[in-house]
Design a protein around this motif. Structure first.
Motif, PDB file in Angstrom:
ATOM      1  N   ALA A 130      16.525   5.131   9.440  1.00  0.00           N
ATOM      2  CA  ALA A 130      15.436   5.973   9.945  1.00  0.00           C
ATOM      3  C   ALA A 130      14.525   6.422   8.805  1.00  0.00           C
ATOM      4  N   GLY A 131      13.234   6.322   9.050  1.00  0.00           N
ATOM      5  CA  GLY A 131      12.243   6.770   8.084  1.00  0.00           C
ATOM      6  C   GLY A 131      11.938   5.779   6.978  1.00  0.00           C
ATOM      7  N   TYR A 132      12.543   4.590   6.998  1.00  0.00           N
ATOM      8  CA  TYR A 132      12.320   3.608   5.930  1.00  0.00           C
ATOM      9  C   TYR A 132      10.925   2.998   6.027  1.00  0.00           C
ATOM     10  N   THR A 133      10.312   2.786   4.859  1.00  0.00           N
ATOM     11  CA  THR A 133       9.019   2.106   4.795  1.00  0.00           C
ATOM     12  C   THR A 133       9.182   0.772   4.076  1.00  0.00           C
ATOM     13  N   LEU A 134       8.884  -0.298   4.765  1.00  0.00           N
ATOM     14  CA  LEU A 134       8.790  -1.618   4.144  1.00  0.00           C
ATOM     15  C   LEU A 134       7.382  -1.746   3.611  1.00  0.00           C
ATOM     16  N   GLN A 135       7.250  -1.625   2.284  1.00  0.00           N
ATOM     17  CA  GLN A 135       5.933  -1.662   1.679  1.00  0.00           C
ATOM     18  C   GLN A 135       5.699  -3.043   1.078  1.00  0.00           C
ATOM     19  N   LEU A 136       4.728  -3.718   1.600  1.00  0.00           N
ATOM     20  CA  LEU A 136       4.394  -5.072   1.163  1.00  0.00           C
ATOM     21  C   LEU A 136       3.324  -5.020   0.086  1.00  0.00           C
ATOM     22  N   CYS A 137       3.181  -6.126  -0.641  1.00  0.00           N
ATOM     23  CA  CYS A 137       2.263  -6.165  -1.781  1.00  0.00           C
ATOM     24  C   CYS A 137       0.868  -6.591  -1.344  1.00  0.00           C
ATOM     25  N   ALA A 138      -0.111  -5.946  -1.906  1.00  0.00           N
ATOM     26  CA  ALA A 138      -1.496  -6.260  -1.570  1.00  0.00           C
ATOM     27  C   ALA A 138      -1.818  -7.699  -1.902  1.00  0.00           C
ATOM     28  N   SER A 139      -2.622  -8.308  -1.075  1.00  0.00           N
ATOM     29  CA  SER A 139      -3.163  -9.667  -1.263  1.00  0.00           C
ATOM     30  C   SER A 139      -2.104 -10.757  -1.192  1.00  0.00           C
ATOM     31  N   ALA A 145      14.230   5.027  14.116  1.00  0.00           N
ATOM     32  CA  ALA A 145      13.062   5.870  14.316  1.00  0.00           C
ATOM     33  C   ALA A 145      12.269   6.056  13.027  1.00  0.00           C
ATOM     34  N   ASN A 146      10.976   6.222  13.193  1.00  0.00           N
ATOM     35  CA  ASN A 146      10.055   6.598  12.114  1.00  0.00           C
ATOM     36  C   ASN A 146      10.003   5.580  10.971  1.00  0.00           C
ATOM     37  N   GLN A 147      10.294   4.336  11.256  1.00  0.00           N
ATOM     38  CA  GLN A 147      10.118   3.298  10.245  1.00  0.00           C
ATOM     39  C   GLN A 147       8.665   2.861  10.190  1.00  0.00           C
ATOM     40  N   GLU A 148       8.295   2.284   9.032  1.00  0.00           N
ATOM     41  CA  GLU A 148       6.905   1.883   8.812  1.00  0.00           C
ATOM     42  C   GLU A 148       6.854   0.554   8.095  1.00  0.00           C
ATOM     43  N   ILE A 149       5.924  -0.270   8.470  1.00  0.00           N
ATOM     44  CA  ILE A 149       5.557  -1.474   7.716  1.00  0.00           C
ATOM     45  C   ILE A 149       4.105  -1.301   7.312  1.00  0.00           C
ATOM     46  N   SER A 150       3.826  -1.441   6.000  1.00  0.00           N
ATOM     47  CA  SER A 150       2.471  -1.198   5.509  1.00  0.00           C
ATOM     48  C   SER A 150       2.259  -1.918   4.190  1.00  0.00           C
ATOM     49  N   ASN A 189      11.111   5.777  18.263  1.00  0.00           N
ATOM     50  CA  ASN A 189      10.045   6.777  18.256  1.00  0.00           C
ATOM     51  C   ASN A 189       9.438   6.874  16.862  1.00  0.00           C
ATOM     52  N   GLY A 190       8.144   7.039  16.812  1.00  0.00           N
ATOM     53  CA  GLY A 190       7.464   7.246  15.543  1.00  0.00           C
ATOM     54  C   GLY A 190       7.288   6.015  14.689  1.00  0.00           C
ATOM     55  N   ALA A 191       7.532   4.830  15.224  1.00  0.00           N
ATOM     56  CA  ALA A 191       7.308   3.596  14.460  1.00  0.00           C
ATOM     57  C   ALA A 191       5.845   3.497  14.062  1.00  0.00           C
ATOM     58  N   LYS A 192       5.605   2.980  12.838  1.00  0.00           N
ATOM     59  CA  LYS A 192       4.229   2.879  12.344  1.00  0.00           C
ATOM     60  C   LYS A 192       3.974   1.479  11.804  1.00  0.00           C
ATOM     61  N   LEU A 193       2.809   0.967  12.080  1.00  0.00           N
ATOM     62  CA  LEU A 193       2.300  -0.271  11.499  1.00  0.00           C
ATOM     63  C   LEU A 193       0.935   0.061  10.942  1.00  0.00           C
ATOM     64  N   LYS A 194       0.784  -0.048   9.601  1.00  0.00           N
ATOM     65  CA  LYS A 194      -0.431   0.474   8.983  1.00  0.00           C
ATOM     66  C   LYS A 194      -0.944  -0.448   7.886  1.00  0.00           C
ATOM     67  N   ASN A 195      -2.230  -0.612   7.830  1.00  0.00           N
ATOM     68  CA  ASN A 195      -2.916  -1.248   6.704  1.00  0.00           C
ATOM     69  C   ASN A 195      -2.303  -2.606   6.368  1.00  0.00           C
ATOM     70  N   ILE A 196      -2.297  -3.465   7.324  1.00  0.00           N
ATOM     71  CA  ILE A 196      -1.684  -4.782   7.184  1.00  0.00           C
ATOM     72  C   ILE A 196      -2.446  -5.770   8.057  1.00  0.00           C
TER      73      ILE A 196
END
Length: 475
Positions: A41-50, A64-69, A101-108
């Motif tokens: 819960a709450g983990y963000t998979l942060q990918l590299c730009a470009s 819950a509240n995981q993010e990929i961005s 709940n609270g899943a996020k997909l951002k800036n991808i």
């Protein structure tokens, strides 16, 4: 313990690197999925730009509240790209299982990777599948395009317990192809109490935004436009399923959206030019199942209970709005700006005889199929609703050639609705077959003529230098 300058700098760099490290594209799909699953819960998979991440399977949110961005949250084409390459796969990210709940997909960016010579995959989901059994999810600053399946972004209703998804500031499209049954939606909304705003949707060949009831949702300030692929509809409110009672659009608000049909890409006469893709939006806003489906599949069911107001239309359409089989709708203050034309010919799937749909007009209403309709237009509206048969209006086909597309500002650009010159009803318009200035009785269709109706990364270095400066002062 005595700290040297070198050890302090090294420690600072390691700390910054650890806190800002992104997951490189050398990590395969299984590795990415393991990070998500193990992260909890709450983990963000942060990918590299470009960087481009080729997916052999969809990535599943697991808590819950995981993010990929993307690292740094860019909003341009340096956003990391998830590209689906798996055999017979259509979905890149999935967040519909219970407990998300609270899943996020951002800036991808999500590249569905449908090839130019591929037909649509008839099974499977959209590029992005969110919603389902969940609440409070967010999708923002995402670019989604070329889905292999039926939608660039699908927000599912679950067992009618999906609530409060926010979908904003996204770039959607192109989606699908504009040939028969190869279409795809831009945004497919079936989650209730949701907000869809400030999105830019281009060449979504089925519907730019398709609302499947989604009671008490707000769809506002979106820009929908066609460039190279004809769109069946801009905003569609025609599917009476899945919400019950059938056709439940209660308290759904569609307001202040800008819908742009095709514009001329080549010079022609003083008023109109040709379009090198023959691209139009067939129906700017479609209301009621009969407007879309001519086979009577929904019987007497109607779309019910929504508010549609303050939307703007410009460019080339077959119909700006088509309304049929609707109940208890409030439709007010929707207007046309800049240059417009209303064009199309009867296609092979048009009904015939008494059910033949009315020829293209700006505003079409089938009065015998609606009830409790609160319908008003701006007091200075150049166009009024024409009464006529509004059945299966997507059957109309755009002209394949000819000077029927209006000019936009700067010749073929999208006009600005805030520019006084572009909002003049007669701006750049030319003579044509004018729509009736008052409601007309049901009229017989013409022979399908196409003549238009017109109206006118450096923060890391800075942090290190800042730490180094502080270290020297301390020494």
């Amino acid at each position: 313990m005595r700290y040297t300058i070198a050890s302090i700098i090294a420690s600072a760099i390691l700390t910054i690197s650890a806190s800002a490290a992104c997951t490189p594209s050398s990590v395969d799909t299984a590795g990415l999925q393991k990070l998500i699953t193990d992260g909890g819960a709450g983990y963000t998979l942060q990918l590299c730009a470009s960087q481009v991440y080729e997916l052999s399977e969809q990535l599943n949110y697991t808590a819950a509240n995981q993010e990929i961005s993307t690292e740094g949250y860019p909003t341009d084409d340096t956003r990391a790209t998830l590209k689906m390459v798996g055999f017979n796969k259509t979905t890149s990210v999935m967040a519909q299982d219970t407990g998300l709940n609270g899943a996020k997909l951002k800036n991808i960016q999500i590249n569905g990777n449908r090839l130019d010579n591929e037909d649509i995959y008839t099974a499977g989901g959209g590029n992005i599948e969110f919603g389902g059994q969940n609440q409070n999810q967010v999708i923002e600053y995402v670019k989604s395009y070329d889905p292999r399946g039926w939608s660039c972004l699908h927000l599912a209703e679950g067992t009618f317990n999906c609530l409060n998804i926010t979908v904003q500031n996204n770039d959607i499209g192109p989606c699908g192809r504009d040939y028969f049954q190869n279409w795809a939606d831009g945004i497919s909304l079936s989650c209730a109490d949701s907000l869809v705003q400030n999105n830019n949707i281009v060449d979504a060949t089925d519907g730019g935004i398709v609302v499947f009831g989604a009671p008490s949702s707000v769809i506002r300030n979106n820009t929908i436009n066609v460039k190279t692929r004809t769109m069946l509809g801009g905003i569609n409110m025609v599917d009476v399923l899945p919400w019950l009672p059938e056709g439940n659009f209660s308290n759904t608000l569609v307001e202040s959206n800008n819908i742009y049909g095709g514009f001329a890409t080549q010079l022609g006469n003083d008023t109109f030019g040709s379009n090198n893709a023959s691209a139009i939006i067939k129906i700017g806003i479609a209301v009621g199942p009969n407007v879309w489906f001519s086979d009577g599949r929904y019987g007497t069911n109607k779309s019910t209970g929504a508010i549609i107001k303050d939307n703007l239309f410009s460019g080339a359409f077959a119909f700006g709005m088509g309304i049929s089989s609707a109940d208890n709708f409030t439709i007010s203050n929707n207007s046309f700006v800049g240059n417009t034309s209303f064009i199309g010919t009867y296609g092979p799937n048009c009904t015939t005889e008494a059910k033949t749909p009315h020829q293209p007009v700006p505003l079409l209403l089938e009065p015998d199929s609606v009830q409790d309709l609160n319908l008003t237009l701006p007091p200075d509206s150049e166009f009024q609703f024409v009464n006529g048969t509004a059945l299966g209006l997507t059957c109309f086909m755009p002209p394949t050639s000819g000077d029927f597309w209006p000019y936009g500002e700067g010749f073929n650009s999208v006009p600005s609705p805030t520019d006084p010159e572009s909002t003049s009803p007669t701006s750049g318009g030319g003579a044509g077959n004018g729509a009736s200035s008052s409601p007309a009785t049901t009229s017989s269709p013409s022979s399908g003529a196409t003549s238009p109706i017109s109206s006118s990364q450096g923060w890391i270095l800075g942090s290190v230098l800042g730490l180094l400066s502080g270290t020297l002062i301390l020494l």
